[in-house]
Design a protein around this motif. Structure first.
Motif, short mmCIF file in Angstrom:
data_model
loop_
_atom_site.label_atom_id
_atom_site.label_comp_id
_atom_site.label_asym_id
_atom_site.label_seq_id
_atom_site.Cartn_x
_atom_site.Cartn_y
_atom_site.Cartn_z
N PRO A 34 17.71 -25.17 -10.13
CA PRO A 34 16.27 -23.67 -10.42
C PRO A 34 16.57 -22.99 -12.22
CG PRO A 34 17.55 -23.04 -8.92
CD PRO A 34 18.02 -24.42 -8.64
N SER A 35 17.56 -22.67 -12.21
CA SER A 35 18.15 -22.20 -13.46
C SER A 35 17.75 -23.19 -14.15
CB SER A 35 18.79 -21.00 -12.99
OG SER A 35 20.20 -21.63 -13.68
N GLY A 36 18.76 -24.12 -14.34
CA GLY A 36 18.76 -25.31 -15.60
C GLY A 36 17.01 -25.85 -15.85
N PHE A 53 23.16 -32.22 -17.52
CA PHE A 53 24.11 -33.42 -17.27
C PHE A 53 23.85 -32.62 -15.46
CE2 PHE A 53 24.55 -32.87 -21.37
CZ PHE A 53 24.43 -34.84 -21.48
N GLU A 54 24.03 -32.81 -14.49
CA GLU A 54 24.16 -33.22 -13.75
C GLU A 54 24.95 -33.84 -12.33
OE1 GLU A 54 22.87 -30.49 -10.90
OE2 GLU A 54 24.12 -32.00 -9.54
N SER A 55 26.14 -33.37 -11.66
CA SER A 55 27.50 -33.89 -11.18
C SER A 55 26.46 -34.67 -9.85
CB SER A 55 27.67 -32.96 -10.99
OG SER A 55 27.94 -32.03 -9.74
N ALA A 171 30.23 -21.86 -11.66
CA ALA A 171 30.12 -21.11 -13.23
C ALA A 171 31.29 -22.23 -13.41
CB ALA A 171 30.48 -19.83 -13.49
N GLU A 172 31.11 -23.12 -13.62
CA GLU A 172 32.07 -24.34 -14.38
C GLU A 172 32.35 -23.95 -16.17
OE1 GLU A 172 32.63 -27.52 -12.42
OE2 GLU A 172 32.08 -27.62 -10.39
N VAL A 173 31.04 -24.30 -16.47
CA VAL A 173 31.67 -24.05 -18.04
C VAL A 173 32.38 -22.43 -18.72
CG1 VAL A 173 31.17 -24.60 -20.05
CG2 VAL A 173 29.75 -25.94 -18.02
N GLY A 222 20.97 -18.43 -14.70
CA GLY A 222 21.03 -18.51 -12.45
C GLY A 222 22.62 -17.77 -12.44
N MET A 223 22.29 -18.72 -11.09
CA MET A 223 24.06 -18.00 -10.38
C MET A 223 25.38 -17.89 -10.48
SD MET A 223 23.64 -16.41 -7.24
CE MET A 223 25.07 -15.16 -6.42
N ALA A 224 25.63 -18.53 -11.78
CA ALA A 224 26.26 -18.61 -13.10
C ALA A 224 26.74 -16.88 -13.78
CB ALA A 224 26.01 -19.54 -13.51
N MET A 234 22.32 -13.28 -3.53
CA MET A 234 20.64 -12.69 -3.16
C MET A 234 20.96 -14.60 -2.45
SD MET A 234 21.38 -14.43 -6.17
CE MET A 234 21.07 -13.63 -6.83
N GLY A 235 21.26 -14.91 -2.02
CA GLY A 235 20.74 -16.22 -0.66
C GLY A 235 19.40 -16.71 -1.11
N PRO A 236 18.23 -17.23 -0.50
CA PRO A 236 17.68 -17.74 -0.60
C PRO A 236 16.31 -17.24 -1.16
CG PRO A 236 17.62 -17.69 1.96
CD PRO A 236 18.64 -16.64 1.08
O1 48F Z 1 23.69 -23.84 -7.38
P1 48F Z 1 21.96 -24.04 -7.96
O2 48F Z 1 20.60 -24.70 -7.82
O3 48F Z 1 22.01 -22.84 -9.88
P2 48F Z 1 21.23 -22.17 -9.82
O4 48F Z 1 20.03 -22.18 -10.99
O5 48F Z 1 21.13 -22.43 -8.75
C1 48F Z 1 21.12 -21.18 -7.78
C2 48F Z 1 20.52 -21.18 -6.19
O6 48F Z 1 20.71 -22.62 -5.99
C3 48F Z 1 20.93 -20.56 -4.54
C4 48F Z 1 21.23 -18.98 -5.14
C5 48F Z 1 19.62 -18.26 -5.22
O7 48F Z 1 19.61 -17.42 -4.40
O8 48F Z 1 21.70 -18.19 -4.05
O9 48F Z 1 22.34 -20.69 -4.92
O10 48F Z 1 22.34 -20.86 -10.78
O11 48F Z 1 22.58 -25.45 -8.94
C6 48F Z 1 23.60 -25.98 -9.97
C7 48F Z 1 24.22 -27.36 -10.37
O12 48F Z 1 24.66 -27.32 -10.95
C8 48F Z 1 25.38 -28.47 -10.63
C9 48F Z 1 25.92 -28.69 -9.28
O13 48F Z 1 25.73 -29.71 -8.53
C10 48F Z 1 24.31 -27.60 -9.20
O14 48F Z 1 23.35 -28.84 -8.92
N1 48F Z 1 27.04 -28.84 -11.06
C11 48F Z 1 27.80 -27.91 -10.89
N2 48F Z 1 29.24 -28.53 -11.21
C12 48F Z 1 28.27 -28.95 -12.75
C13 48F Z 1 27.71 -29.41 -12.60
C14 48F Z 1 29.48 -29.67 -13.79
N3 48F Z 1 30.65 -29.12 -13.65
N4 48F Z 1 28.61 -30.42 -14.10
C15 48F Z 1 27.41 -30.77 -14.11
N5 48F Z 1 26.56 -30.09 -12.74
#
Ligand code: 48F
Length: 281
Positions: A34-36, A53-55, A171-173, A222-224, A234-236
């Protein structure tokens, strides 16, 4: 009559058009959660050249399963205008709490982002960054199945004036930047502090507050942000993720325009190439 080879030609020609146009970006967004996706959509709507870029094969990150596979998400008042902006249908639950169907939300975020001109490269993993003159200047990518098969294949490089870590809990990057460049991040410790246990109220607030640049050229949303700065999980409840995505898009826009701290310096003098708002045909 359908010619099988024409189908192949169409796919490969159109794909490589897309891939070529993602080689030099205003913003490379890592992770289609969602944040990306929110950040990507607002940046593209503002005419920036953006690729995500989405893995995994699917976009949406942690949205699809709602909470414990119950596919509804909760959003607070502050994020309703973002839901409305994306045309996401929501229902009031109690004072300050709203719900949305998780599948509808994930689909709408991807639809609106791609409609705005965002290029999404899925099954494409970011495994490293480009680094020049003290700044992150791009990402290094490899097809996910190649990475997970452990094949000995070299990755490719994508130039970007700004890079967004939207990879969620992992928080891979940020991790690769610290590990390989011995980078000091803009956190309390200078390193990655690590996520804390569940406390939605505090976690949501901290994510929004700390969203921004963590190293020259590298931003987190986002969560990163919780993982990098040591916020609570914070969950869902997803309002913070959406607001964080919008906030980082504004910070990046400001920096790309040269008004911000790092001024999103462009070593190669690249100019922003506007993306048409009407999507790709
Ligand atoms: O985890 P994710 O949904 O990140 P967000 O936008 O949202 C967090 C919430 O979904 C949830 C939460 C809300 O309260 O706690 O966890 O912070 O999406 C992160 C995306 O990054 C991709 C992964 O597959 C996921 O779809 N991803 C992770 N590492 C890599 C990557 C990578 N090295 N390269 C490309 N994509």
């Amino acid at each position: 009559m359908i010619n099988d080879v024409t189908v192949t030609r169409a796919i490969s020609e159109r794909f490589f058009e897309k891939f070529q146009s993602a080689l030099e970006l205003d913003t490379a967004i890592v992770g289609a959660g969602p944040s990306g996706l929110v950040a990507a959509c607002y940046l593209a709507r503002a005419g920036r050249r953006v690729a995500v870029f989405e893995s995994k094969l699917s976009t949406g990150g942690g949205i699809w399963g709602g909470g414990m596979l119950m596919n509804e998400i909760v959003v607070q008042d502050d994020a309703l205008e973002i839901l409305d902006d994306f045309g996401i249908v929501h229902r009031a639950y109690r004072d300050g709490y709203h719900t949305a169907d998780a599948v509808h939300t994930a689909a709408a975020l991807a639809y609106r982002a791609t409609e705005a001109g965002v290029i999404v490269l899925n099954a494409c993993r970011v495994e490293d960054v480009l680094f020049r003159d003290g700044r992150i200047t791009g990402v290094v990518v490899l097809w996910s199945p190649v990475a997970s098969a452990g094949l000995h294949v070299d990755p490719l490089s994508i130039g970007a004036r700004t890079v967004l870590d939207a990879t969620g809990h992992a928080a891979e990057v940020a991790h690769v930047t610290v590990r390989k460049l011995d980078a000091k991040l803009a956190t309390e410790t200078g390193g990655i502090v690590g996520e804390r246990s569940m406390w939605a109220e505090s976690g949501e607030r901290a994510v929004i507050e700390h969203t921004g640049e963590i190293f020259p050229g590298l931003y987190a949303a986002g969560m990163a942000v919780a993982a990098i700065h040591g916020g609570y999980r914070m969950g869902p409840i997803f309002g913070g993720m959406l607001i964080s995505g919008r906030k980082v898009s504004e910070i990046i826009k400001r920096d790309l325009d040269g008004a911000g701290p790092g001024a999103a310096g462009s070593e190669s003098g690249r100019k922003a190439v506007p993306v048409t708002g009407s999507g790709r045909s």
